[in-house]
Write an enzyme that holds these catalytic residues in place. Structure first.
Site, PDB file in Angstrom:
ATOM      1  N   HIS A   1       0.815  -1.210   0.000  1.00 38.18           N
ATOM      2  CA  HIS A   1       0.000   0.000   0.000  1.00 38.18           C
ATOM      3  C   HIS A   1       0.855   1.269   0.000  1.00 38.18           C
ATOM      4  CE1 HIS A   1      -3.248  -2.593   2.207  1.00 38.18           C
ATOM      5  NE2 HIS A   1      -3.227  -2.823   0.913  1.00 38.18           N
TER       6      HIS A   1
HETATM    7  C1  FAD Z   1      -0.304  -7.293  -4.760  1.00 37.29           C
HETATM    8  C2  FAD Z   1      -1.162  -6.148  -4.320  1.00 37.29           C
HETATM    9  C3  FAD Z   1      -2.310  -6.406  -3.573  1.00 37.29           C
HETATM   10  C4  FAD Z   1      -3.125  -5.337  -3.175  1.00 37.29           C
HETATM   11  N1  FAD Z   1      -4.314  -5.620  -2.574  1.00 37.29           N
HETATM   12  C5  FAD Z   1      -5.188  -4.633  -2.347  1.00 37.29           C
HETATM   13  C6  FAD Z   1      -6.503  -4.933  -1.909  1.00 37.29           C
HETATM   14  O1  FAD Z   1      -6.874  -6.093  -1.739  1.00 37.29           O
HETATM   15  N2  FAD Z   1      -7.345  -3.894  -1.693  1.00 37.29           N
HETATM   16  C7  FAD Z   1      -6.967  -2.598  -1.884  1.00 37.29           C
HETATM   17  O2  FAD Z   1      -7.765  -1.699  -1.619  1.00 37.29           O
HETATM   18  N3  FAD Z   1      -5.720  -2.287  -2.293  1.00 37.29           N
HETATM   19  C8  FAD Z   1      -4.839  -3.274  -2.579  1.00 37.29           C
HETATM   20  N4  FAD Z   1      -3.617  -2.973  -3.096  1.00 37.29           N
HETATM   21  C9  FAD Z   1      -3.247  -1.551  -3.290  1.00 37.29           C
HETATM   22  C10 FAD Z   1      -4.028  -0.843  -4.415  1.00 37.29           C
HETATM   23  O3  FAD Z   1      -4.317  -1.731  -5.459  1.00 37.29           O
HETATM   24  C11 FAD Z   1      -3.251   0.390  -4.917  1.00 37.29           C
HETATM   25  O4  FAD Z   1      -3.004   1.275  -3.850  1.00 37.29           O
HETATM   26  C12 FAD Z   1      -4.020   1.178  -5.972  1.00 37.29           C
HETATM   27  O5  FAD Z   1      -4.468   0.340  -6.997  1.00 37.29           O
HETATM   28  C13 FAD Z   1      -3.138   2.290  -6.541  1.00 37.29           C
HETATM   29  O6  FAD Z   1      -3.833   2.976  -7.539  1.00 37.29           O
HETATM   30  P1  FAD Z   1      -3.133   4.114  -8.412  1.00 37.29           P
HETATM   31  O7  FAD Z   1      -4.156   4.611  -9.344  1.00 37.29           O
HETATM   32  O8  FAD Z   1      -2.463   5.071  -7.511  1.00 37.29           O
HETATM   33  O9  FAD Z   1      -1.959   3.377  -9.212  1.00 37.29           O
HETATM   34  P2  FAD Z   1      -1.998   2.151 -10.225  1.00 37.29           P
HETATM   35  O10 FAD Z   1      -3.276   1.414 -10.141  1.00 37.29           O
HETATM   36  O11 FAD Z   1      -0.745   1.413  -9.996  1.00 37.29           O
HETATM   37  O12 FAD Z   1      -1.977   2.843 -11.665  1.00 37.29           O
HETATM   38  C14 FAD Z   1      -0.850   3.438 -12.257  1.00 37.29           C
HETATM   39  C15 FAD Z   1      -0.923   3.159 -13.755  1.00 37.29           C
HETATM   40  O13 FAD Z   1      -0.066   4.056 -14.443  1.00 37.29           O
HETATM   41  C16 FAD Z   1       0.659   3.328 -15.424  1.00 37.29           C
HETATM   42  N5  FAD Z   1       1.885   4.080 -15.683  1.00 37.29           N
HETATM   43  C17 FAD Z   1       2.893   4.304 -14.804  1.00 37.29           C
HETATM   44  N6  FAD Z   1       3.839   5.076 -15.366  1.00 37.29           N
HETATM   45  C18 FAD Z   1       3.410   5.346 -16.611  1.00 37.29           C
HETATM   46  C19 FAD Z   1       3.971   6.115 -17.684  1.00 37.29           C
HETATM   47  N7  FAD Z   1       5.133   6.753 -17.561  1.00 37.29           N
HETATM   48  N8  FAD Z   1       3.275   6.194 -18.847  1.00 37.29           N
HETATM   49  C20 FAD Z   1       2.074   5.569 -18.983  1.00 37.29           C
HETATM   50  N9  FAD Z   1       1.521   4.822 -18.009  1.00 37.29           N
HETATM   51  C21 FAD Z   1       2.179   4.732 -16.833  1.00 37.29           C
HETATM   52  C22 FAD Z   1       0.876   1.981 -14.762  1.00 37.29           C
HETATM   53  O14 FAD Z   1       1.257   0.986 -15.689  1.00 37.29           O
HETATM   54  C23 FAD Z   1      -0.464   1.748 -14.113  1.00 37.29           C
HETATM   55  O15 FAD Z   1      -1.371   1.162 -15.002  1.00 37.29           O
HETATM   56  C24 FAD Z   1      -2.766  -3.995  -3.490  1.00 37.29           C
HETATM   57  C25 FAD Z   1      -1.592  -3.752  -4.210  1.00 37.29           C
HETATM   58  C26 FAD Z   1      -0.813  -4.809  -4.645  1.00 37.29           C
HETATM   59  C27 FAD Z   1       0.429  -4.517  -5.458  1.00 37.29           C
END
Ligand code: FAD
Length: 570
Positions: A478
């Site tokens: 997280h």
């Molecule tokens: C194994 C695991 C289990 C988890 N389990 C849970 C759970 O059960 N419940 C829960 O609530 N949370 C869980 N989490 C945490 C939660 O999923 C994350 O905190 C959340 O999804 C983050 O969202 P975000 O939009 O910040 O980033 P992300 O969902 O990571 O999105 C970022 C996106 O940007 C893209 N990207 C990055 N850099 C670039 C670039 N330069 N150009 C173009 N695209 C790019 C990436 O490829 C990705 O698709 C878990 C995380 C992991 C890793």
């Protein structure tokens, strides 16, 4: 002059949890042209959609950036895995599907830090707007939103899960029928993002609902490498587009804004690659400093977790469910009814508790799974009939950082989580582990216990427990906070998520959290995007229908913040 066909009102970098939600909301406005860029590919890898398949993605570069920390000084210099989704849907395609929002006090705390509009009362309507709660709406839950959320069904749960909840209640904790309701404290079932046995990622929910809109362009295999800037205004992005044979360098332009949704690792990375960040670090790498913002990449916070594995006897666990005949039955159940072992999220039941009575709200969380393994003499993990309770400190004091290693966008950034760097964080983990043992020994479970596989009976004193935690703890994945929201000199974005000192540039993902929420972080990341969409449209002078509960709080488009005013005059 950029061509009209590569000019957009909004460019969203990253189609992850937040990026998909933002693209959905912005492109509802048919007059707005939106570009969504994703570095990863389409979500065609089958294990993404099978809940138990998440185990196949933890180290798979096909869908995962597979980051890891530098050697962690307080964890015997071990590198800790930091998986992040690299695929349409981002980390919502590889996560554990547990739906938790955090505590009222988390958001009230953000507002108290000076972030107007982020109190619990302000954000609850966005959680509700995002959600479609299968069992119906109430004061805390919404229906009609893109994100499917459902309760664990009774025939999907192993008896052992309920026994664990009962045991927790026997230690004096309340039974909690909704961790996302009035209070988080207690033991109960996790709500989950699974429908008919399939993962409900943000790609399958938000994006499926909007991908055919003519005003939305979605590009996969599009790795954004830098922002195109005119003085302090973002006017577009440069990205590498994966081709069948050769990759090409492309540019896209905006008449409105660029919104970074790359997540906790990649959003600060892109700012730094574009000359926005710590002066000294950027200069060392030979990057021209466009805007000095010393907080970029700082304030990293994460939930460290430790597994307590306990052998059990005379009650079914996953161990029996994976034997060849049972597995055949499970495959049949899954492919005919979307049920059984394969439809399980990472954890079905859990506990939120206070590691110390002095805590005013729960500061520790348990994820329970009816599965365990034990190292054999050669150190290989062997599945055993047993259970695992993994417990984490929800509000760590330790702070780390994420900074670029080089000017090459493909180089993984340097991640230092600095886990357990305060005495308090160490104490919380020790007490939390003791609480798990107390639950295992409560009457509902005591008769069923065999050996404790880990840490094992020889680990009893605080020193021994801490030493075990240093040797075996992992992240519960997280990480947040590297583009922190606030109005001080270390803040990266303001309360409307605009990058301080810049124009036409916002960040909307888990990186903006000033402090980590008390629980899993996917639902908060989606909420951040939902709220950002309204702020973007408001600031563009459009009429916005705010979610129910906020309609009397319509905020006018705001003018520059004090830090932006400084930039404008520079
Ligand atoms: C194994 C695991 C289990 C988890 N389990 C849970 C759970 O059960 N419940 C829960 O609530 N949370 C869980 N989490 C945490 C939660 O999923 C994350 O905190 C959340 O999804 C983050 O969202 P975000 O939009 O910040 O980033 P992300 O969902 O990571 O999105 C970022 C996106 O940007 C893209 N990207 C990055 N850099 C670039 C670039 N330069 N150009 C173009 N695209 C790019 C990436 O490829 C990705 O698709 C878990 C995380 C992991 C890793």
């Amino acid at each position: 002059m950029p061509a009209a066909n590569n000019t957009y009102d909004y460019i969203i970098v990253g189609a992850g949890s937040a990026g998909c939600a933002l693209a959905y909301r912005l492109s509802r406005e048919s007059s707005r042209k939106v570009l969504l860029l994703e570095a990863g590919g389409k979500d065609s890898f089958p294990p993404i959609h099978i809940p138990l398949g998440f185990a196949f993605m933890m180290k798979n570069p096909r869908v995962n950036w597979c980051y890891e920390t530098e050697p962690e000084p307080e964890l015997h210099n071990r590198r800790i895995a930091c998986p992040r989704g690299k695929v349409l849907g981002g980390t919502s395609c590889i996560n554990g599907m547990v739906y938790i929002r955090g505590q009222k006090q988390d958001y009230d705390g953000w507002a108290e830090l000076g972030n107007d509009g982020w109190s619990y009362e302000d954000v609850l309507p966005y959680f509700k707007r995002a959600e479609h709660k299968a069992e119906g709406a109430n004061a805390y839950h919404g229906q009609g939103g893109p994100l499917w959320v459902e309760e664990v069904s009774l025939d999907d749960k192993l008896e052992l899960a309920d026994m664990f909840v009962q045991a927790a209640v026997q230690t004096g904790l309340p039974f909690n029928e909704d961790f996302n309701g009035a209070s988080q404290e207690g033991a109960g079932d996790y709500q989950r993002k699974i429908r008919k046995g399939k993962r409900q990622s943000c790609a399958r929910t938000y994006l499926d609902a909007c991908k055919n809109r003519p005003n939305l362009t979605i590009l996969t295999g599009a790795m954004t490498e830098k922002l195109l800037l005119e003085k302090h205004r973002a006017v577009g992005v440069q990205y590498t587009l994966k081709g069948k044979k050769v990759d090409s360098t492309e540019q896209a332009f905006t008449t409105g804004e660029v919104i970074l949704c790359g997540g906790v690792v990649n959003s600060p990375q892109l700012l730094e690659l574009s000359g926005i960040g710590q002066r000294q670090h950027l200069e060392q790498l030979g990057i021209d400093v466009v805007r000095e913002l010393p907080g970029v990449g700082e304030n990293l916070q994460d939930h460290l977790t430790i597994n307590i594995q306990q052998g059990v006897e005379g009650v079914p666990t996953f161990h029996e469910e994976t034997r060849p005949l049972a597995m055949l039955g499970n495959l049949f159940k899954y492919f005919t009814r979307g049920k059984g072992l394969l439809a399980h999220p990472a954890s079905q039941v859990g506990v939120f508790f206070r590691s110390d009575e002095k805590e005013s709200t729960p500061n520790a969380q348990i994820h329970f799974a009816p599965a365990a393994s034990e190292p054999d003499k050669k150190g290989n993990l062997k599945p055993r009939p047993g259970t695992t309770a993994t417990v984490c400190n929800l509000r760590p004091e330790s702070r780390g950082s994420i900074h670029i290693r080089s000017t090459n966008p493909n180089d993984p950034p340097v991640i230092r989580a600095n886990y357990l760097s305060t005495q308090r964080d160490r104490d919380v983990m020790v007490s939390a582990l003791r609480k798990v043992r107390e639950i295992f020994r409560a009457p509902a479970l005591a008769d069923r216990l065999s050996r404790e596989f880990s840490p094992g009976d020889t680990v009893q004193t605080d020193e021994q427990i801490l030493s075990f935690i240093r040797a075996e703890s992992e992240s519960v994945y997280h990480p947040v906070g590297t583009c922190r929201m606030g109005d001080d000199e270390l803040a990266v974005v303001d309360a409307r998520l605009r990058v301080h000192g810049m124009e036409g540039l916002r960040v909307a993902d888990a990186s903006i959290m000033p402090t980590i929420t008390s629980g899993n972080t996917h639902a908060p990341a989606v909420m951040i995007a939902e709220k950002c969409a309204d702020m973007l449209l408001q600031d563009a002078g459009l009429r916005v229908t705010l979610p129910e509960g906020l309609q009397d709080k319509q905020q006018p488009a705001t003018t520059a913040t004090p830090l932006q005013a400084v930039a404008n005059s520079a």
